[in-house]
Scaffold this active site. Structure first.
Site, PDB file in Angstrom:
ATOM      1  N   TYR A 149       0.355  -1.038  -0.215  1.00 24.74           N
ATOM      2  CA  TYR A 149      -0.264   0.028  -0.245  1.00 24.74           C
ATOM      3  C   TYR A 149       0.797   1.363  -0.234  1.00 24.74           C
ATOM      4  CZ  TYR A 149      -3.446   3.181   1.634  1.00 24.74           C
ATOM      5  OH  TYR A 149      -4.073   4.488   2.117  1.00 24.74           O
ATOM      6  N   ASP A 244       8.935   2.690   0.254  1.00 28.17           N
ATOM      7  CA  ASP A 244       8.526   3.027   0.379  1.00 28.17           C
ATOM      8  C   ASP A 244       8.482   2.995   1.871  1.00 28.17           C
ATOM      9  OD1 ASP A 244       4.948   3.111   0.789  1.00 28.17           O
ATOM     10  OD2 ASP A 244       6.619   4.248   1.782  1.00 28.17           O
ATOM     11  N   LYS A 272       4.877   9.166   9.108  1.00 28.34           N
ATOM     12  CA  LYS A 272       4.632   8.546  10.571  1.00 28.34           C
ATOM     13  C   LYS A 272       5.420   9.955  11.551  1.00 28.34           C
ATOM     14  CE  LYS A 272       1.664   4.639   7.931  1.00 28.34           C
ATOM     15  NZ  LYS A 272       0.108   4.529   8.353  1.00 28.34           N
TER      16      LYS A 272
END
Ligand code: KE4
Length: 432
Positions: A149, A244, A272
């Site tokens: 994702y 990623d 994050k």
């Protein structure tokens, strides 16, 4: 302190009202507990390793707001730094020295990053890095992996993980075919499949983007030769390798998965942890590539709140805490004890299970395994996972409400918290 039969009256009231106001009653799909069923818990406050819901129930938290709370929720030093920063305003929309400071920390920490651009989410970081891959190579196709994702930008919603997998959505309506026809996919850990895609699309592939340790199909580490093999294949075909690290960045190691596995990608996305709980994403990498980004170069990307002083402050303080000696040894030890303990208890109570941990990230699947890719992950017993999730919740342990997510620990999780979690698992798994 830790209730067994959950009183969730207020959560139910608030969530019922929320569903009239916001689609699914949430600001992000996975929070709705759709795949695990039952009443989502409405948070009232968080601190350290703990969460309290609006009914006063306390939980040991292994979601950590999906990664940012790696120093523990509401860390006193982060809160204090934010208080001080607030006095000077919330957003400037102009250059600010705090951006220099966080940029320098990211560049010093992440081996492959020579320059960095801040944005406001992992999605923004990934969609921007994709444009940059295409701008730099002049090629349009990309390779991503099933179950990975990279945020919700159109071109990534092809066999995506996280909430897309959780909800079993056949990708998403509203995404034009023209947008995804250039997105090629392969099974994670399958170098042969990637090699075949390069051979079938000679000189057309801008690059390969992946989660170097998958967290969005459940926890799936890379097989030994996978990452080095991708580095070699992309170099051979003049394509870029993009990690990623929105989830793994500053979690797997201070320098991320690329430090842990000793692989140098060309570009990296972050999010994050670098925002310490405030909205921050980033993309960065080789200087010659990053110089293409406006206004230095022609590739356009912008953002009103990018680099805002509050988010920079929270990120700076979070990384200052993380770079203290011993942080990652602590995360490794506490998380390994948790993950190995859960696996042992599951086996002792007769369940087929596999999984593990790397630093502050862990996961388990209710299947014999091994799980090398998303297809393997989907063989796990989702119903059993749902019962496990609900049981642990009722024992005061808050796990990610989906099999296709990873678990996260923090510097605030103590041995006592791990003991309590394993005790809860013993009781729950015995009745599963
Ligand atoms: P955000 O746009 O949600 O900040 O980041 C997107 C993203 C990109 N890349 C990776 C590897 C990610 O894990 C994410 C976001 N992760 C999910 C949790 N699996 C966010 C939680 C949610 O969607 O609510």
């Amino acid at each position: 302190m830790f209730t067994s039969s959950l009183k969730t009256t207020k959560s139910e009231e608030i969530f019922a009202a929320a569903q009239k106001l916001m689609p699914g009653g949430v600001s992000s799909p996975v929070r709705a507990f759709k795949s695990v069923g039952g009443q989502p818990i409405v948070f009232d406050r968080v601190k350290g390793a703990y969460v309290w819901d609006v009914d006063g129930n306390q939980y040991i938290d292994y979601v950590g707001t999906w990664g940012p709370a790696i120093c523990g929720h509401a860390h006193p030093e982060v809160i204090k730094a934010l208080h001080d920063a607030l006095e000077k305003g919330t957003s400037f929309g102009a250059p600010c020295v705090l951006e220099n400071i966080l940029a320098e920390m990211v560049i010093d920490a992440v081996p492959s990053i020579e320059m960095v651009r801040f944005v406001n989410s992992g999605t923004e970081a990934c969609m921007s890095v994709l444009r940059l891959m295409r701008a730099f190579t002049g090629r349009e196709k990309i390779i991503k992996f099933e179950g990975c994702y990279h945020g919700h930008a159109d071109m990534f919603l092809v066999k995506a993980g996280s909430g897309v997998a959780t909800l079993g959505l056949p990708d998403s309506p509203g995404v034009p075919k023209s947008t995804t026809e250039n997105t090629l996919t392969a099974p994670f850990n399958n170098l042969e499949a990637v090699k075949a895609l390069f051979e079938q699309n000679p000189d057309q592939i801008a690059g390969v983007i992946l989660e170097p340790v998958v967290g969005n199909a459940g926890f799936i580490p890379p097989d030994g030769g996978f990452l080095p093999g991708l580095r070699e294949l992309t170099r051979e075909h003049g394509a870029l390798l993009v990690f990623d690290e929105v989830m793994t960045g500053f979690r797997i190691a201070y320098g991320g998965a690329q430090e842990k596995f000793g692989i140098m990608p060309d570009l990296t996305t972050l999010g994050k942890v670098i925002g310490g709980g405030l909205p921050v994403g980033a993309y960065g990498g080789r200087r010659d590539i990053m110089q293409m980004v406006a206004p230095a170069g022609p590739m356009y990307q912008a953002g009103t709140l990018s680099g805002n002083p509050l988010a920079m402050t929270a990120g700076i303080k979070t990384l200052e805490i993380l770079r203290q000696p011993g942080s990652y040894e602590y995360l490794e030890t506490v998380t390994k004890r948790l993950a190995d303990g859960l696996l042992q208890i599951a086996r002792e109570t007769g369940h087929a299970v596999c999984g593990g941990s790397i630093s502050g990230m862990f996961g388990l699947f209710f299947t014999e395994g091994p799980v090398h890719n998303y297809e393997d992950a989907r063989k796990s017993d989702l119903q059993k996972f749902s019962r496990f999730h609900r049981g642990m919740l009722e024992h005061g342990v808050y796990l990610a409400p989906s099999q296709f997510e990873a678990g996260f620990t923090s510097l605030a999780h103590t041995d006592t918290d791990i003991d309590r979690t394993l005790q809860a698992a013993r009781e729950v798994m015995a009745k599963l």
